[in-house]
Design an enzyme around this catalytic site. Structure first.
Site, PDB file in Angstrom:
ATOM      1  N   CYS A 333       0.862  -1.105  -0.091  1.00  0.00           N
ATOM      2  CA  CYS A 333      -0.029   0.021  -0.016  1.00  0.00           C
ATOM      3  C   CYS A 333       0.710   1.379   0.094  1.00  0.00           C
ATOM      4  O   CYS A 333       1.628   1.734  -0.769  1.00  0.00           O
ATOM      5  CB  CYS A 333      -1.127  -0.040   1.270  1.00  0.00           C
ATOM      6  SG  CYS A 333      -2.431   0.866   1.065  1.00  0.00           S
ATOM      7  N   HIS A 430      -3.764  -5.831   1.114  1.00  0.00           N
ATOM      8  CA  HIS A 430      -3.386  -6.079   2.425  1.00  0.00           C
ATOM      9  C   HIS A 430      -3.805  -7.383   2.879  1.00  0.00           C
ATOM     10  O   HIS A 430      -4.894  -7.946   1.962  1.00  0.00           O
ATOM     11  CB  HIS A 430      -3.881  -4.966   3.516  1.00  0.00           C
ATOM     12  CG  HIS A 430      -3.566  -3.885   3.492  1.00  0.00           C
ATOM     13  ND1 HIS A 430      -2.506  -3.349   4.282  1.00  0.00           N
ATOM     14  CD2 HIS A 430      -4.170  -2.490   3.069  1.00  0.00           C
ATOM     15  CE1 HIS A 430      -2.234  -2.190   3.944  1.00  0.00           C
ATOM     16  NE2 HIS A 430      -3.232  -1.601   3.371  1.00  0.00           N
TER      17      HIS A 430
END
Length: 486
Positions: A333, A430
């Site tokens: 991310c 994630h």
């Protein structure tokens, strides 16, 4: 009629989240329909709920303990710190706004209506709701407009059990002191207390229990020993990062720089559970270890600010050396964004710095955009040809030549980027390390041949173990039978 109890703490990090999760699993195992609730949370370790919004990771775990789908209503107000003084405000799963600490105090009264609406949704059809407070009710300077502790308890008429952490010392004073400074109407909400994190012979604290009850009039519901299985559960509060002990002597060392605004660091829990892996959290002022085989740059709530701090710590130079030695690098991310050539924020979403050079290990560029991506995803690893499950919570759009070598396919669309030599890759997803097959393949690519630890089964086992221990040391019959006022 729905019963409810609320666990509040004498301070932050006294173990409320784990106790709520354990009690939720215990109640579920006894055949009760139980749900968790936390009116207000502050954490950058967010999860995507089953109904598609952001909630605190602890409430996601507690819903798992209950055996029910997670919902944005289980944590209606989530504060995500993005500077020393300000936070993004998430209400019922969606971005509501941003505010500095002093300004937020003005908004709390408005947010109470959302909290109470969510409360009615969560309690509908439940036998028991276990509520978690935030911080401490002893912070009486924040009592006006409070929605996290006694403000909620008095409004919803939910009885309170106070949790004290004996491991940090001064537990008698902290409980008795809380009793002394609370307003009478708040004090009346507390029906007893729990001592948490006890090490050693619990009988040695019998006199302490009697002293607390003598000063406060509150009964003890029991003393909880140090729960070793708690380390196998996803952590929510970044406070735990300060307590992680460096290991040593394991075949693969993975270094994770601890960013100031690190987000979703529970991504690394499955790797920490691996017996052949030593995950080392690198704090500000420390160097990335020369013997690390893999460096993972974690998610961040403020990519540009954390990238600046990354350089201030000299980690950019350490990473260059690591790369020249043939080391592997993964960015998740915000960490993925940092690995590129540039990060631009033309609208100033993150702050006053609108453009910054990246670390240059991937041939990509990122532009921050106002619309936030929040979703659970089904995915597939293109690198190792195995299925994945995870989630996305991010701002920004990333493009560039290395995106022609995507790392995963999310809901049918390519995501991420990989260097030409395949030793550096990044993704917005994630949770990929939680997939046992992916983790096994990744570790084998780095010389670790043992089968991967079954992480999800380990979490379930830990919840059951904690529930069993709580049933042995707490008067749960009395705890679950506490009645609401009036």
């Amino acid at each position: 009629m729905t019963h409810a109890i609320m666990l509040q703490g004498t301070g932050s990090d006294v173990g409320k989240s784990v106790l709520v999760a354990g009690l939720c699993r215990l109640a579920r195992n006894r055949g009760l329909t139980v749900r968790p609730f936390k009116p207000q949370n502050m954490s950058n370790n967010a999860a995507v709920s089953d109904d598609g919004g952001e909630i605190g990771r602890a409430q996601w775990l507690q819903a798992l303990a209950c055996g029910v789908p997670s919902s944005v209503h289980m944590n209606p107000v989530l504060l995500k710190p993005q500077s020393e003084t300000g936070s993004q405000i998430i209400v019922q799963g969606k971005v509501w706004g941003q505010a500095k600490g002093r300004d937020y105090q003005k908004f709390k009264a408005q947010l109470l209506d959302a909290v109470m609406a969510s409360w009615e949704i969560v309690r509908d059809g439940a036998d028991l709701v276990i509520v978690e407070g935030a911080g401490s009710p002893a912070e009486i300077n924040l009592r006006a407009g409070d929605i996290a502790n006694m403000g909620f308890a008095t409004r919803a008429n939910v009885p309170v059990v106070l949790v004290g952490d004996i491991d940090r010392g001064g537990v008698i004073a902290s409980i008795v002191g809380t009793h002394a400074i609370l307003q009478p109407e708040d004090r009346e909400m507390i029906k007893g207390y729990i001592i948490n994190k006890f090490r050693g012979d619990i009988s040695l604290f019998d006199d302490g229990l009697r002293s607390i009850t003598r000063f406060t009039g509150w009964p003890s519901f029991g003393v909880v020993p140090w729960l070793k299985d708690a380390s196998r559960l996803p952590a929510e509060d970044s406070v735990v990062l300060e307590r992680l002990v460096k290991g040593g002597g394991r075949p693969l060392k993975i270094a994770v720089p601890v960013l100031d605004r690190i987000a979703n660091f529970d991504d690394f829990d499955p790797l920490m559970a691996e017996p052949e892996v030593d995950v080392v959290m690198i704090r500000s002022g420390e160097s990335l270890p020369a013997d690390a085989g893999l460096v993972i740059i974690p998610g961040s709530k403020s990519t540009i600010a954390d990238l600046l701090r990354f350089r201030e710590n000299g980690w950019d130079r350490d990473l260059e050396i690591h790369r020249r030695r043939g080391g592997h690098i993964i960015g998740i991310c915000g960490g993925y964004q940092m690995l590129g050539r540039t990060v631009r924020d033309p609208d100033g979403i993150e702050g006053s710095v609108t453009e910054i050079d990246g670390l240059g290990h991937l041939d990509i560029d990122t532009v921050m955009e106002p619309e936030k991506t929040v979703r659970n995803v089904e995915a597939h690893s293109l690198q190792f040809d195995v299925p994945l499950q995870g989630y996305e919570i991010h701002l920004g759009r990333t493009t560039g030549p290395d995106c022609l070598r995507p790392t995963v396919r999310i809901n049918g669309a390519a995501d991420g980027a990989m260097s030409e030599d395949r030793k550096v890759f990044g993704t917005y997803m994630h949770g990929l390390f939680g997939a046992d097959a992916f983790r096994t393949a990744l570790l084998r690519s780095m010389g670790i041949t043992a089968d991967a630890y079954n992480y999800n089964a380990g979490v379930e086992t830990a919840l059951d173990s904690i529930a069993c221990q709580l049933s042995e040391v707490l008067d749960t019959e009395a705890l679950f039978a506490i009645k609401t006022q009036g």
